[in-house]
Design an enzyme around this catalytic site. Structure first.
Site, short mmCIF file in Angstrom:
data_model
loop_
_atom_site.label_atom_id
_atom_site.label_comp_id
_atom_site.label_asym_id
_atom_site.label_seq_id
_atom_site.Cartn_x
_atom_site.Cartn_y
_atom_site.Cartn_z
N LYS A 83 0.87 -1.18 0.00
CA LYS A 83 0.00 0.00 0.00
C LYS A 83 0.90 1.22 0.00
O LYS A 83 2.04 1.16 0.48
CB LYS A 83 -0.87 0.00 1.27
CG LYS A 83 -2.15 0.78 1.15
CD LYS A 83 -3.24 -0.03 0.48
CE LYS A 83 -4.49 0.79 0.24
NZ LYS A 83 -5.57 -0.03 -0.31
N GLY A 183 -25.60 1.73 0.64
CA GLY A 183 -24.64 2.29 -0.31
C GLY A 183 -24.83 1.66 -1.67
O GLY A 183 -24.58 0.47 -1.86
N VAL A 184 -25.34 2.49 -2.62
CA VAL A 184 -25.56 1.94 -3.96
C VAL A 184 -24.71 2.72 -4.98
O VAL A 184 -25.20 3.27 -5.95
CB VAL A 184 -27.07 1.93 -4.34
CG1 VAL A 184 -27.78 0.82 -3.61
CG2 VAL A 184 -27.75 3.27 -4.06
N GLY A 185 -23.41 2.74 -4.70
CA GLY A 185 -22.44 3.34 -5.62
C GLY A 185 -21.99 2.31 -6.64
O GLY A 185 -22.77 1.47 -7.08
N VAL A 187 -20.24 -0.43 -6.54
CA VAL A 187 -20.43 -1.85 -6.22
C VAL A 187 -21.90 -2.13 -5.91
O VAL A 187 -22.51 -3.05 -6.47
CB VAL A 187 -19.55 -2.27 -5.02
CG1 VAL A 187 -19.81 -3.72 -4.65
CG2 VAL A 187 -18.07 -2.05 -5.31
P1 NAD Z 1 -18.70 4.41 -4.18
O1 NAD Z 1 -18.08 5.64 -3.62
O2 NAD Z 1 -18.92 4.30 -5.65
O3 NAD Z 1 -20.11 4.12 -3.48
C1 NAD Z 1 -20.33 4.28 -2.12
C2 NAD Z 1 -21.80 4.70 -1.97
O4 NAD Z 1 -22.07 4.78 -0.58
C3 NAD Z 1 -22.12 6.07 -2.57
O5 NAD Z 1 -23.29 5.98 -3.33
C4 NAD Z 1 -22.27 6.97 -1.34
O6 NAD Z 1 -23.21 8.02 -1.57
C5 NAD Z 1 -22.80 5.98 -0.33
N1 NAD Z 1 -22.54 6.38 1.04
C6 NAD Z 1 -21.48 7.03 1.58
N2 NAD Z 1 -21.63 7.19 2.89
C7 NAD Z 1 -22.81 6.60 3.22
C8 NAD Z 1 -23.50 6.42 4.42
N3 NAD Z 1 -23.04 6.89 5.58
N4 NAD Z 1 -24.66 5.75 4.36
C9 NAD Z 1 -25.17 5.26 3.20
N5 NAD Z 1 -24.55 5.42 2.03
C10 NAD Z 1 -23.39 6.08 2.04
O7 NAD Z 1 -17.79 3.20 -3.62
P2 NAD Z 1 -17.72 1.72 -4.20
O8 NAD Z 1 -16.62 1.62 -5.18
O9 NAD Z 1 -19.09 1.28 -4.57
O10 NAD Z 1 -17.23 0.92 -2.90
C11 NAD Z 1 -18.10 0.66 -1.83
C12 NAD Z 1 -17.34 0.05 -0.67
O11 NAD Z 1 -16.72 -1.17 -1.10
C13 NAD Z 1 -16.20 0.90 -0.13
O12 NAD Z 1 -16.06 0.68 1.25
C14 NAD Z 1 -14.97 0.36 -0.85
O13 NAD Z 1 -13.79 0.59 -0.10
C15 NAD Z 1 -15.31 -1.11 -0.90
N6 NAD Z 1 -14.64 -1.82 -1.99
C16 NAD Z 1 -14.85 -1.44 -3.27
C17 NAD Z 1 -14.21 -2.13 -4.30
C18 NAD Z 1 -14.45 -1.76 -5.74
O14 NAD Z 1 -14.09 -2.54 -6.64
N7 NAD Z 1 -15.03 -0.61 -6.02
C19 NAD Z 1 -13.36 -3.21 -4.00
C20 NAD Z 1 -13.19 -3.60 -2.67
C21 NAD Z 1 -13.83 -2.88 -1.66
#
Ligand code: NAD
Length: 367
Positions: A83, A183-185, A187
């Protein structure tokens, strides 16, 4: 800090190497931590944050690099854990020179550390890093990268949900199953798609209204709840896909679910919360097992074999890894988080037994 305390600090979790990168001309101050390269080159994202103290930055990079070793080991891929942190404000301190200098440091490690985007860094920053080194992954497809890994992460979480249902219900059918996705980002939205299309009842919460609206338009059967409500819903599975540290002393008491399976990193506020879930008979799918889909995707980029079908079939194996964790936890009477750590460490120990003494990863060694 005395040299002895730094040595103890690194030895405590078996860190191999710490690189402090300092360049006055560009303002770069960064730390790269390589935890363990027994299985392969250390891979892990580069985080940019205005850490208040060196101690905070060091703790973050040591903890996160070790987590990457465990994640790769459990996923059965030949990568080690690393990291990087850049100390600075991602809103005001970014410029090409800073990231190109960081890229030079990465390059100087000759492939022992491979970097990627992480919190506070993005596509533009990595394209500057790419001007100085080839040891960077996850970039846009048009620049030779493997693109957004989130769909693979979502697929892994979905497979984790199916494996979990098999344990709690004796079948992996989603008919009549309810899941609360927080959280519907990137992932979460893909996970919701898999769940709805396969018959689950889905509840969602997000702090960003536009994300909710877009998803509800596509899938009208979804039910939206507030962020305060989502944790206490009486559903089968809670899927945290936003922030870490969602399981703590307070939230554990509110949970009414049978299992927790989500993508968020570091869902347990402290390790002891894994044992607390075990005592409450809530089945916890260790986050670093089920969210490894993205890492598996970039691994195939490192191998130069990134084809969707190949990556998908590797991600499906998350189901088997999770089953091994559940089996071990049941057999040994331990929490699933402890079982995951044991299995991750065991694979590295097995690899070491074949070596006369520990072998550092160096460029040219087979993966
Ligand atoms: P993202 O930023 O695209 O989505 C996160 C979503 O969570 C957003 O829609 C945001 O508005 C929402 N959010 C933030 N704070 C919140 C809260 N307090 N309550 C409810 N919703 C909230 O992130 P992502 O890429 O979808 O990743 C989601 C999680 O998975 C993160 O913790 C990330 O570290 C982990 N992760 C992601 C990946 C990947 O491939 N993207 C891989 C491993 C782990």
């Amino acid at each position: 800090m005395s040299t002895m305390s730094l040595r103890k600090r690194l030895s405590r979790n078996g860190h191999e190497q710490l690189v402090v990168c300092n360049d006055e001309s560009t303002g770069l101050f960064s730390i790269i931590a390589i935890h363990d390269t027994t299985l392969g080159p250390a891979l892990g994202g580069c985080r940019m944050r205005p850490y208040d103290t060196m101690e905070e930055a060091l703790e973050d990079v040591l903890r996160l690099s070790r987590g990457m070793t465990y994640k790769a080991s459990l996923a059965g891929i030949n990568l080690g854990g690393g990291k990087a942190v850049i100390i600075g404000d991602s809103k005001t301190d970014k410029h090409e020179g800073l990231f190109r200098m960081f890229g030079q440091y990465v390059d100087s490690l000759g492939g022992r550390y491979i970097t990627a985007e992480d919190l506070g860094t993005g596509v533009q920053d990595m394209s500057w890093v790419m001007k100085e080194t080839e040891h960077v992954v996850g970039g846009p497809a048009q620049k030779g990268g493997s693109g957004d890994p989130s769909p693979y992460t979502a697929l892994g979480v979905y497979e984790g949900i199916l494996a979990t249902l098999q344990v709690i219900n004796g079948t992996d059918s989603l008919k009549g199953i309810s899941v609360a996705v927080q959280g519907v980002g990137h992932v979460g939205k893909v996970l919701v798609k898999h769940l709805v299309e396969n018959g689950a009842k889905v509840f969602i919460a997000d702090i960003e209204p536009s994300r909710i609206e877009a998803l509800c338009e596509t899938f009208p059967s979804i039910e939206v709840v507030s962020n305060e409500e989502i944790l206490g819903l009486d559903v089968d599975i809670y899927s945290p896909c936003a922030l870490g540290a969602v399981i703590d002393d307070t939230t554990i008491d509110d949970l009414k679910v049978k299992a927790i399976v989500g993508s968020a990193n570091n869902q347990l506020k402290e390790d002891r919360h894994g044992e607390a879930l075990y005592k409450r008979e809530i089945l916890y799918a260790p986050d670093y097992c089920v969210n490894a889909g993205g890492l598996i995707s970039v691994y195939y980029e490192v191998l130069g074999k990134h084809e969707p079908r190949v990556v998908e079939s590797a991600v499906y194996k998350i189901r088997d890894s999770l089953k091994s964790i559940y089996d071990m936890a049941m057999k040994e009477n331990m929490s699933t988080s402890q079982a995951a750590d044991c299995l991750a460490i065991k694979r590295i120990q097995n690899a070491r037994e074949k070596m006369p003494y520990k072998q550092l990863y160096r460029s040219g060694r087979d993966l």
